[in-house]
Design an enzyme around this catalytic site. Structure first.
Site, PDB file in Angstrom:
ATOM      1  N   LYS A 265     -21.591 -19.376  -9.787  1.00 38.92           N
ATOM      2  CA  LYS A 265     -20.795 -19.282 -11.019  1.00 38.92           C
ATOM      3  C   LYS A 265     -19.355 -18.897 -10.695  1.00 38.92           C
ATOM      4  CE  LYS A 265     -21.660 -19.480 -15.525  1.00 38.92           C
ATOM      5  NZ  LYS A 265     -22.650 -20.327 -16.200  1.00 38.92           N
TER       6      LYS A 265
ATOM      7  N   TYR B  59       0.862  -1.180   0.000  1.00 43.95           N
ATOM      8  CA  TYR B  59       0.000   0.000   0.000  1.00 43.95           C
ATOM      9  C   TYR B  59       0.898   1.230   0.000  1.00 43.95           C
ATOM     10  CZ  TYR B  59      -4.268   2.640   0.815  1.00 43.95           C
ATOM     11  OH  TYR B  59      -5.315   3.515   0.687  1.00 43.95           O
TER      12      TYR B  59
END
Length: 469
Positions: A171, A116
């Site tokens: 899915k 970060y």
């Protein structure tokens, strides 16, 4: 119709029962379950005393009504108490089926500074200077959007975005489990074509591909066409192309068994929605020359005035009903509604007939009714042989498309994928009950991916050269 279905895991329940510590009590429980037509598939002893036994029973039913009847039957057995019961499917979905997890652990200040701020800023500037590096340095290289408006969820109809979310989560699981593709559900609270297209365009920078799912026809055709034109990432409508790929693979192998060729057989399809029309298109690409499609009003004939432009493409001179169309036909492919095909219709077909009754969860005809009357039978269900399951296609299709950074997905890739699936069942293993590989066959996704990559490279649609898989 429902009572004739085979009990299966999708309607299974776990029942915790307390019963006397003797053989007769368990025998009476088993008899009560059997009398409902359900299957007792697992028994686990949890606790026992000299007088009592606590057992967990896993029972498969064919419907919610049958599952409820099972509980009533067990409760009616003398001296047997139901302590608890649970619908196993709902339990599996509790809290959702997917999560987002980091690929690395942050264990030090140095790692935090690189992952970060401030280190991440250097990576951001590198991508801004060379946008193509987004594929190298972010999740975009392996991330697919599963896009729906919830307007045509499974065979259940317009359930909306929240009602569609469990399917999209499932899915995403399949993408990861079978293709090592990261995917995320995007369920939009709109069924306006322009809004769907615009929303997907605005979020596209995150994704390397788009999988359209459960969007009603004919709107799905326009959405797919526009997204293909306006995005620079591959777009795939699984209800259309996934179904077509696996159907073609299964049909090519079924025809080998009956020694007929695709170019010579007469194919009758019932169902003229997204799946049916796409199956017909790919079969034509593969060499089929005689296809008759029926919808709820009968044969798509040229004298009908109610056909949209997609249906008009497949209109034929012959009119009439599904029964009329089937006389002398070699192949029936159903992507429609339960019970529309009868034994009498099947018996009017040509010899060595092939029946693909793929309506889910209840097929166009129960396979038990036509055993011995058809050379090959396939369904969309997992509890019968020859399941025509899209999971054989879409994980590998996207794996290949992402690996080579395909500009688009084309019918030549779909043909290659279908033949890769068919080839995984060698001649010596091909039989009337084995025309497609198992969804759990680890060879499937790599084979499909390799075929897609080869087709993309051959057609100049691959941005990245892939030499191995």
């Amino acid at each position: 119709m429902t009572s004739a279905l085979t009990p299966n895991a999708s309607h299974s329940v776990t029942v915790l029962v307390r019963m006397p510590s003797n053989t007769a009590a368990m025998l009476h429980v088993v008899q009560a379950i059997a009398a409902t037509g359900a299957n007792l598939v697992e028994i686990e002893l949890l606790h026992r005393t000299n007088q009592w036994l606590d057992r967990d029973l896993v029972i498969e039913a064919a419907s919610e009504e049958q599952a409820a009847a099972v509980l009533e039957a067990i409760a009616a057995v003398p001296d047997v108490e139901i302590i608890d019961s649970e619908d196993r499917t709902f339990a599996l979905h509790q809290g959702g089926k997917i999560s987002v997890e980091p690929k690395l652990e942050l264990t030090s200040q140095a790692e935090l500074a690189m992952a970060y701020t401030p280190g991440v800023g250097r990576v951001c500037k590198a991508i801004a200077a060379d946008p193509d590096r987004v594929y190298e340095l972010t999740v975009k290289q392996n991330m697919v959007a599963i896009l729906t408006d919830g307007s045509a969820v499974l065979g259940l109809g317009n359930l909306g975005p929240a009602g569609a979310l469990p399917v999209m989560e499932g899915k995403a699981m399949l993408f990861k489990a079978f293709g090592e593709v990261d995917a995320f559900p995007i369920c939009l609270d709109t069924q306006d074509t322009d809004e769907i297209v615009e929303t997907m365009k605005r979020i596209a920078p995150v994704f390397g591909g788009v999988n359209l799912e459960d969007i009603a026809a004919p709107r799905c055709f326009e959405i797919e066409a526009r997204l293909k034109q306006e995005l620079d990432i591959p777009v795939f409508h699984d209800d259309q192309h996934g179904t077509a790929i696996v159907t073609l693979a299964a049909l090519e192998n079924a025809l080998k068994l009956v020694k007929k060729s695709l170019s010579q057989v007469r194919i009758v399809m019932n169902g003229a929605g997204a799946a049916g029309l796409s199956v017909a298109s790919l079969l034509k690409e593969a060499g089929a020359t005689d296809i008759i499609i029926c919808d709820s009003r009968g044969i798509l004939s040229r004298d009908r005035t109610d056909l949209n432009s997609q249906k008009q493409t497949f209109a034929v001179e012959q009119g009439g009903t599904l029964a009329d169309a089937l006389v002398g036909a070699d192949v029936f492919i159903g992507v429609s509604v339960p019970g529309v095909l009868t034994v009498e219709m099947v018996e009017t077909m040509a010899s060595d007939r092939i029946i693909f009754a793929m309506a889910n969860p209840i097929p166009e005809i129960q396979p038990e009714l036509i055993q011995g009357r058809a050379a090959v039978i396939a369904t969309g269900r997992s509890d019968y042989p020859n399941q025509i399951n899209n999971v054989l296609a879409f994980p590998g299709v996207f794996r290949g498309a992402l690996d080579c950074r395909a500009k688009s997905l084309t019918s030549s890739m779909f043909l290659a994928a279908a033949r890769a699936i068919a080839d995984l069942v060698p001649a010596e293993r091909l039989s009337a009950e084995h025309i497609v590989p198992s969804a759990f066959d680890s060879r499937v996704a790599p084979a499909v991916a390799a075929a897609v990559v080869a087709a993309a490279q051959a057609n100049g649609l691959a941005r990245t050269l892939v030499t191995t898989h």
